[in-house]
Design a protein around this motif. Sequence first.
Motif, mmCIF file in Angstrom:
data_model
loop_
_atom_site.group_PDB
_atom_site.id
_atom_site.type_symbol
_atom_site.label_atom_id
_atom_site.label_comp_id
_atom_site.label_asym_id
_atom_site.label_seq_id
_atom_site.Cartn_x
_atom_site.Cartn_y
_atom_site.Cartn_z
ATOM 1 N N HIS A 162 0.828 -1.203 0.000
ATOM 2 C CA HIS A 162 0.000 0.000 0.000
ATOM 3 C C HIS A 162 0.860 1.250 0.000
ATOM 4 C CE1 HIS A 162 -3.618 -2.366 0.531
ATOM 5 N NE2 HIS A 162 -3.038 -3.010 1.550
ATOM 6 N N PHE A 165 2.425 1.572 -3.591
ATOM 7 C CA PHE A 165 1.457 2.009 -4.599
ATOM 8 C C PHE A 165 1.008 3.452 -4.373
ATOM 9 C CE2 PHE A 165 0.277 -2.687 -5.018
ATOM 10 C CZ PHE A 165 1.171 -2.858 -6.071
ATOM 11 N N ASN A 166 0.772 3.828 -3.106
ATOM 12 C CA ASN A 166 0.369 5.202 -2.813
ATOM 13 C C ASN A 166 1.459 6.196 -3.195
ATOM 14 O OD1 ASN A 166 -2.140 4.416 -1.840
ATOM 15 N ND2 ASN A 166 -1.435 4.284 0.291
ATOM 16 N N THR A 167 2.692 5.804 -2.899
ATOM 17 C CA THR A 167 3.810 6.682 -3.243
ATOM 18 C C THR A 167 3.938 6.838 -4.747
ATOM 19 O OG1 THR A 167 4.967 5.947 -1.244
ATOM 20 C CG2 THR A 167 6.276 7.090 -2.915
ATOM 21 N N LEU A 168 3.817 5.734 -5.480
ATOM 22 C CA LEU A 168 3.907 5.816 -6.939
ATOM 23 C C LEU A 168 2.769 6.644 -7.517
ATOM 24 C CD1 LEU A 168 4.978 2.139 -7.808
ATOM 25 C CD2 LEU A 168 6.379 4.192 -7.929
ATOM 26 N N ASN A 169 1.584 6.513 -6.936
ATOM 27 C CA ASN A 169 0.466 7.339 -7.400
ATOM 28 C C ASN A 169 0.746 8.833 -7.174
ATOM 29 O OD1 ASN A 169 -1.177 5.286 -8.374
ATOM 30 N ND2 ASN A 169 -2.102 4.908 -6.358
ATOM 31 N N ASN A 170 1.331 9.133 -6.005
ATOM 32 C CA ASN A 170 1.684 10.537 -5.726
ATOM 33 C C ASN A 170 2.731 11.054 -6.704
ATOM 34 O OD1 ASN A 170 -0.097 10.681 -3.561
ATOM 35 N ND2 ASN A 170 1.454 10.007 -2.083
ATOM 36 N N TYR A 172 3.245 9.909 -9.695
ATOM 37 C CA TYR A 172 2.573 10.039 -10.987
ATOM 38 C C TYR A 172 1.809 11.369 -11.068
ATOM 39 C CZ TYR A 172 -0.958 9.399 -14.603
ATOM 40 O OH TYR A 172 -1.778 9.598 -15.680
ATOM 41 N N SER A 173 1.099 11.695 -9.960
ATOM 42 C CA SER A 173 0.339 12.961 -9.948
ATOM 43 C C SER A 173 1.262 14.147 -10.116
ATOM 44 C CB SER A 173 -0.451 13.072 -8.642
ATOM 45 O OG SER A 173 -1.346 12.000 -8.500
ATOM 46 N N TYR A 176 2.497 14.222 -13.662
ATOM 47 C CA TYR A 176 1.429 14.649 -14.567
ATOM 48 C C TYR A 176 1.248 16.169 -14.527
ATOM 49 C CZ TYR A 176 -3.164 14.757 -16.802
ATOM 50 O OH TYR A 176 -4.217 15.041 -17.641
#
Length: 205
Positions: A162, A165-170, A172-173, A176
Motif C-alpha cells: 500500500h 502504490f500510494n507513493t507511486l500514485n503521488n 505520478y500525480s 502529470y
Amino acid sequence: MFLFTKKYRWIWHVAFWLTYILVLSYTFGQIMPFWSAQVRVFLGLLLHAAFAYFNWFWFIPQFFLNRKYVHYFSISILSFFGLTVLRFWIEQLLPTYLVSTVTTILPLRLIFIAFSFLSIWVLSSLFRLLEDRIKTMQLENELRNAQLNSELRFLKSQMNPHFLFNTLNNVYSLAYLKSDLAAPMILKLSGMLRYMLYECDAPKV
C-alpha cells in the motif's frame, strides 16, 4: 527435456537394446542361419546387459563417483575379462559358430568378443555419466529457481504494498502536473527502497 527425467529414462534403455538386437540380428543373419543368429544375439544380450547394468547401478555409483578409481577399474577389468572368457566358453558348446573361417581362428574370435564387451563398457559408462550430468544441471536450475523465489518472497515481505502504490500514485500525480517535486520524490523513494533491501538487515539501524 522431459525425456531426460527419471520417469522416462526407460525409453532410452528400451531404444538402445532394440537397436542392439536389430543391428546384431541383421549382421549375424548375413553369415549364418536365422535361428543360429538369434541364439547368438540372445546370448550376447544377456551377458552384455548384465555387464552394462552392473556397471551402471553398482560399479560407477559405488566406486567411480566416490573417486575410488583404482577399485572401479580393477573390478571392471576383471568383469570384462571374466565375461569375455565365459562367452567364449559358452560359444564353444553351441552346435553352430559364426563362420568356419572365423571359428578356426580362436584369437580372432576372442578379439571380437572382447571388443563387444569393451563397447558396452564404454557406452554404459558414457550414458551413466551423461545422465548424472543432466541430473546435476536440473538440480542446479531447481536450486536457482528456488533461490529466486525465496528472494522474491523476501522482497515482498520487506515492502508494504500500500505504501509503495500510494507513493507511486503521488509521484505520478506530480509528474502529470509537471511539478518540480517529482524528481526529488523519486530520488527519496529510490533511497528508501535501497535502504529497505540492502541496509535494514544490519544489527543496529
